[in-house]
Design a protein around this motif. Sequence first.
Motif, short mmCIF file in Angstrom:
data_model
loop_
_atom_site.label_atom_id
_atom_site.label_comp_id
_atom_site.label_asym_id
_atom_site.label_seq_id
_atom_site.Cartn_x
_atom_site.Cartn_y
_atom_site.Cartn_z
N PHE B 239 20.10 18.31 55.44
CA PHE B 239 20.61 19.65 55.19
C PHE B 239 20.58 20.00 53.77
N GLU B 240 21.59 19.12 53.13
CA GLU B 240 22.13 19.34 51.73
C GLU B 240 20.66 19.14 50.79
N GLU B 241 20.09 18.43 51.13
CA GLU B 241 18.62 18.15 50.24
C GLU B 241 17.93 19.66 50.42
N PHE B 242 17.71 19.93 51.63
CA PHE B 242 16.97 21.21 51.39
C PHE B 242 17.71 22.49 50.98
N ALA B 243 18.92 22.42 51.44
CA ALA B 243 19.76 23.73 50.94
C ALA B 243 19.70 23.73 49.28
N ALA D 70 9.78 7.02 48.00
CA ALA D 70 9.71 5.89 48.83
C ALA D 70 10.67 4.79 48.38
N LEU D 71 10.67 4.47 47.37
CA LEU D 71 11.49 3.28 46.63
C LEU D 71 13.06 3.25 46.96
N TYR D 72 13.64 4.76 47.07
CA TYR D 72 15.08 4.83 47.21
C TYR D 72 15.02 4.77 48.87
N THR D 73 14.18 5.49 49.51
CA THR D 73 14.05 5.44 51.04
C THR D 73 14.17 3.94 51.22
N ALA D 76 17.69 2.56 50.93
CA ALA D 76 18.36 3.21 51.96
C ALA D 76 18.25 2.40 53.31
N LYS D 77 16.92 1.84 53.39
CA LYS D 77 16.81 1.19 54.74
C LYS D 77 17.43 -0.16 54.81
N GLY D 78 17.81 -0.81 53.46
CA GLY D 78 18.41 -2.04 53.53
C GLY D 78 17.59 -2.82 52.49
N ALA D 79 16.59 -2.37 51.62
CA ALA D 79 16.12 -3.29 50.62
C ALA D 79 17.00 -3.42 49.51
N ASP D 80 17.05 -4.75 48.97
CA ASP D 80 17.76 -5.15 47.91
C ASP D 80 17.44 -4.72 46.39
N ARG D 81 16.16 -4.75 46.29
CA ARG D 81 15.56 -4.44 44.73
C ARG D 81 14.57 -3.33 45.09
N ALA D 82 14.21 -2.45 44.05
CA ALA D 82 13.09 -1.52 43.96
C ALA D 82 12.39 -1.83 42.65
N VAL D 83 11.22 -2.07 42.80
CA VAL D 83 10.45 -2.30 41.50
C VAL D 83 9.40 -1.48 41.39
N LYS D 84 9.06 -0.88 40.03
CA LYS D 84 8.07 0.22 40.09
C LYS D 84 7.16 -0.44 38.81
N ARG D 192 22.08 8.73 53.18
CA ARG D 192 21.97 7.64 52.28
C ARG D 192 21.10 7.55 51.18
N VAL D 193 20.01 8.23 51.61
CA VAL D 193 18.86 8.21 50.51
C VAL D 193 19.37 9.00 49.35
N ARG D 194 20.01 9.94 49.80
CA ARG D 194 20.71 10.82 48.41
C ARG D 194 21.64 9.90 47.69
N GLN D 195 22.48 9.24 48.39
CA GLN D 195 23.37 8.38 47.58
C GLN D 195 22.67 7.32 46.87
N VAL D 196 21.52 7.01 47.48
CA VAL D 196 20.98 5.80 46.66
C VAL D 196 20.25 6.09 45.57
N MET D 197 19.86 7.39 45.69
CA MET D 197 19.20 8.11 44.21
C MET D 197 20.17 8.31 43.12
N ARG D 198 21.43 8.60 43.62
CA ARG D 198 22.47 8.77 42.60
C ARG D 198 22.84 7.38 42.17
N GLN D 199 22.99 6.39 42.92
CA GLN D 199 23.56 5.13 42.39
C GLN D 199 22.59 4.00 42.10
N ALA D 200 21.46 3.68 43.04
CA ALA D 200 20.77 2.53 42.64
C ALA D 200 19.69 2.93 41.69
#
Lengths: 322, 426, 352, 255
Positions: B239-243, D70-73, D76-84, D192-200
């Motif tokens: 919700f927040e994402e799309f809001a 995709a990497l952040y997702t 969020a699912k439980g991967a430990d590292r993301a490399v690009k 969680r994805v959003r949280q990961v985007m901010r933190q990871a």
Amino acid sequence: MSQDVFVVAEHLQGKIDDVTYELLGKARELAGQSGGHVVAVLMGSGIQDQAGSLGAADKVLYMEHAALENFNPESYAKALSHILEQNKPRLTLIPNTSMGMDLAAAVSVKNNLPLVAYATDVQFDNGQVVATSQLYGGKINVESVLEGDSSVVSVLAGSFPADAGKQDGSPAVETVAAPDGLDQTRVRFKNLIQPEGGDVDITQQDILVSVGRGIQSEDNLPMVEELAEALGGALASSRPIVDNKWLPKTRQVGKSGLKVKPKLYFAVGISGAPEHIEGMKDSELIIAINTDPEAPIFEVAHYGVTEDLFDVVPALTEKLKS
Amino acid sequence: MASNKLSIDPDQIIEKEHVVQEGMDISGQWNRMFEQRVIWDYNTEMLDKVTALEGGESLGYCYQCGQCVPVCPVNLVGDYGPRKIFRRVQLGEDLFQSPLLWQCTTCMNCLRVCPKEVDMIQIMPAVRQEAVLQGYVPEELQQAFENTFDYGNPLGESPKKRAAWTKDAGVPVPIMKEKKKADVLWFVECYPSYHPRGIDASKALARVLNELGVDFGILGVEEKCTCDSQRLAGEIGLFEEFAEQNIKTMKRYKFNKILVTDPHALNALRKEYPKYGGKYEVVHYTTFLAPMLDKLNFTNKLNYKVTFHDPCYLGRHNGEFEAPRQILQALPGVELIEMFRCRENSYCCGGGGGGMWLDGFMADHVSERLSERRVREAVEVGADVLAVCCPYEVSRFEDAVKSTGNEGKLVVRDIIELVVEAMGAN
Amino acid sequence: MPEQSVLIVGGGPAGMEAARGVADLGYKAILVEKRSRLGGTPDEAHYAALTPDFRSAEEAMKEMADAVQNHPNVELHLNSTVTAASGSVGDFEITLKNAKGSEKVKAGAVIIATGFTHFDPGRETQQYGYYEFDDVITLVDLEKMLKAHKVVRPSNGQPPKRLCFIQCVGSRDRQIGNEYCSKVCCGIASKEAIEVRQQLPDCKVFIFYIDMRMYGYWESQIYWPAQEKYKVNYIKGIATEVLKKGDQLIVRGEDATFGRPMEVPMDIVVLSVGMEPSAGTKEMAKIFGLETNKYNFIETIGGALNTVTTSKEGVFACGACTGPADLEDSISSASAAALKAVSILRKTAQAA
Amino acid sequence: MNIIVPVKQVPDLVEELEINEDGTDLDRDYLSYKLNEFDEHALEEALLLKEEHGGTVTVIAFEGEDTDKALYTAIAKGADRAVKITNDLPPGTPNHVLAKALASVLSGMEYDLILTGVQAADDRDGQLGVLLANYLDVPHVSVVSGVAPNNGAVTVQKEYAGGVMAEFEVDLPAVLGVQAARQTPRYAPVSRVRQVMRQAEIEEVEASDTEAEVGSSIRRMFKPEKGAGAQMLEGSPEEIAEQIIKILQEKGIKK
């Protein structure tokens, strides 16, 4: 450099798979154009008598080794790489199957050969190998030119008729020595696991109602099952349904599932990925329901419906019952 | 009720005399007690877990009066009810993993009558959010969430085709990206953009807006799902994402008010978006059109007995009960009849709070679908048209008309479709 | 010389008892009542029998009224209202208004006994259909019928075969804003249920409740006899809504014991309405500048130890103007208020 | 067990695919990309293995449209590292090149197992996993639907047609092409994805080798000929049902 067209024969439990004949038939045509021979590559242990069924080939290269008794991605790739290295055929056709996938890309790297996969057609065009791949879920065909004087094409099963490749005869069988260290592999075959018995054998059914992703939820299965019952047939499915464990593996139609040829194949919510079409396109009558008018299933279906399956299926079931 | 006593064959009753256990004489008829006594170990941990959540507090307020259960639409077809939820959680049921969690449609009828203001509209999303974070989410719902995240709509349709319906709308439907400025921004939403029956209503509304000379525009491919139902189903992040995206998009354009077709969008834009900085005047199309009816020329007499289904998110949640009725009554030949449950006490179609994407799941827990129950009510009062004004309802009720065997007796129409029908051919 | 009189506002049970108390103690009681007669709500609302002792309300109120009307120390102002007040403890000046005009009276202390009003069940929600269906009535309406020995369905004048009470209407409800228990409705409903059974032995009586609040002797005086002797059916689970099918009311609710929905046909539905502060109570709080609680009842500031002292020195409150109260509570607090008022007169006299 | 999951963004097949003007590639301006669905299964299997047996999961992807998402997702699912991998390798780069580049990156990393999706919608020149294994010279098995650690090796099930499966023991490190994870790929809550985007943080690396001999080039792309195709049945569901029944009767399938 040779102008031969090689075909890698696929076999499981001592039986040559139909795809081999399909490729042999095509190889005959291609060898005619290139001016080379058709050579079947048979790797295994104690199956030299199967060479007799490869009569469409001019020659069978047979490699016998205990490490080749059962398919093993590593030993087979090594063996094939060895054979191709020795023979350098103009073109090698490998089935784009579970086994062939492990081989084609491997020899492409090992022998530095160009590879095109998912081919549904191969031609010589002005001396060049041109392969047409079916990509993007069957929505796009890609024509590739393979460079160099030796290349590999892995071909989707069902791309060519098998009949042309099914010739009895006695091709010359040439036994090839196995390369050294073939049994020193990091991949070891353990055993075969047969599908659990007891389930319906969908290859023996006259009528199949097959479900795909379009049914959205496991809870919608009974609706389709009811249709299958009303038609007097059995329920089959595409891969995602089995991957989701909604139906057992024994119900899966397609490349990694079973090939079926029922009198009626009723595809419900199946878009028709090439892997699926491969397993059912020879059905006598195909009726497909899918809301996407562009779905590839409509290419092989005889009749198509784009109305919502959730409307059509119950309506049909009801009419069949009354 | 059958007597439980009879379930024991009298001949099987064991008579014992002089039986002493732990110093107590317990002689008598032994297996009379047909069930073992249970000593409850009241595990209050689960209730504490729920009430510790932001939004979950009021579950602990319940004093078991039982007013909620009779008006709960799900209770009528299953064994679910807010009071019972409280009791079960109090006894230690893990609501986070319970199928009960997904049965609430957030219709708000329980809150309407609750003397303690136990607020399921807050409790359910809060608990569901936790459940989603822990990975307990019904598969169908997960699919809707994933579709929304990937495509901006729960149907999983291409975001590029969001305005595809306008091509054969027959009237101009301006896009804000080109127009930049309009009096009214029409937020179309997902089902009216993609669902065939939703599109029917969208085209009808487009025609009426043109007829009235309303200066309007839509966001087209820039529009994303408001995600109100996803929020209520526990995906607050979605919700927040799309809001945020929608608010950012709308900031680019000048408009005076937002017009919505979907009461769920109304709810989101009116009540939730302000929390994220998007403050708008938002109006449902029925509210918008009701005062302008005299400007429309109704040339076609309809001769329908129409009953109206109050959408939960238009009526109870947002207080609009009159406008849809005013519109219906203004249509020539329409006789408006009310169902047994209407207005504040309207029944729920089952689509809210994620129910739209839980039909298969719900089938395992209810004896009939809420929409089927509602359709039976419409037939019972003798209506031949069931009028709706929420895009979830058309398809739900049309399915229910079929599944209850009422085809030919009842048709489902969006109010705006009836308006256009009454306007007659162009 | 400080004023040696106490002004009492309200001529109901509490006001009459307070006036009698003040007068008996030898001080002048100025009793102001807006109606033309004494007796308060029991009289005005035509109560039949009092709870819990079943004594005739008319007779009991007459007895109380006689006691003050004939008392030499009581100065009675009927048809009068208090419109203004000034001064402070020992020296209040209160403006009274009646048909003839205004007059000012002096008092050293004031007792407010302006009581309560019955909750209006049509005010907040229409879910019980009070203004919609004739046969949905309140405890008060039924009391009047009981008094007249004419318990009939208002819709057709026929005696009911099935009658039920729905408890807690307007009480214990956060949405309405009345979070308190009105204390008396359980007892009154049970008392009325007994009376209905006495007057109409063929009528089945049901009480839908959340929990029956029958403290002290009410349990043995009303609740148990109602259930045991008069066969009143108590059902746990408050009804949610009242609907009409044909000429019958349908009570829809949940049988909370079984956890199943119920729809019970009824001829008469009696809403057990709770208590709210009366208009007079709110008015007096304003005129005398008294603190009220969030429900607009007059706040008493002594906690459990002093239930009649208000925030303004010299002004006391008793009866149901301070919160839901039964008759016993009202009379007790009235006596207490009389005592406190007189003692404050004495103290100010001594100090002067 | 330390597992690396190379993932790839592929054109989303929900969108209509168009071919560019010279007919040799998709019209990529309007494409949207989605994580290859088999890669989702590979990731799920990796996460299950990690949950059961410990270790880490590293997700690695080539920079491109929506790669970060995709990497952040995956995290969020439980991967430990993301490399690009940040080399400029446009969408549609042949798998030989990608596999070689991946191999050059992975040779500097420690791992026991590499799980990839068995295939992707655009594997024109062979499956990435098999190519990668051969560049790395580690064993591989594709079309795998079951993995279990077994004394420094893994036991895997490879699917053949008709429900037959072969069981192999594979020494580590190895590459497995995953057909299906043991369970439906899990959902990554957007919160969680959003949280990961901010933190990871997504690590960035450059591949040292992007030169691979592909040996083939695209001459032409085209949509499959609309053959005779299906005869479409129109009308209401009931009308369609009647038409179908008529067809079945004509063909003698239904009386």
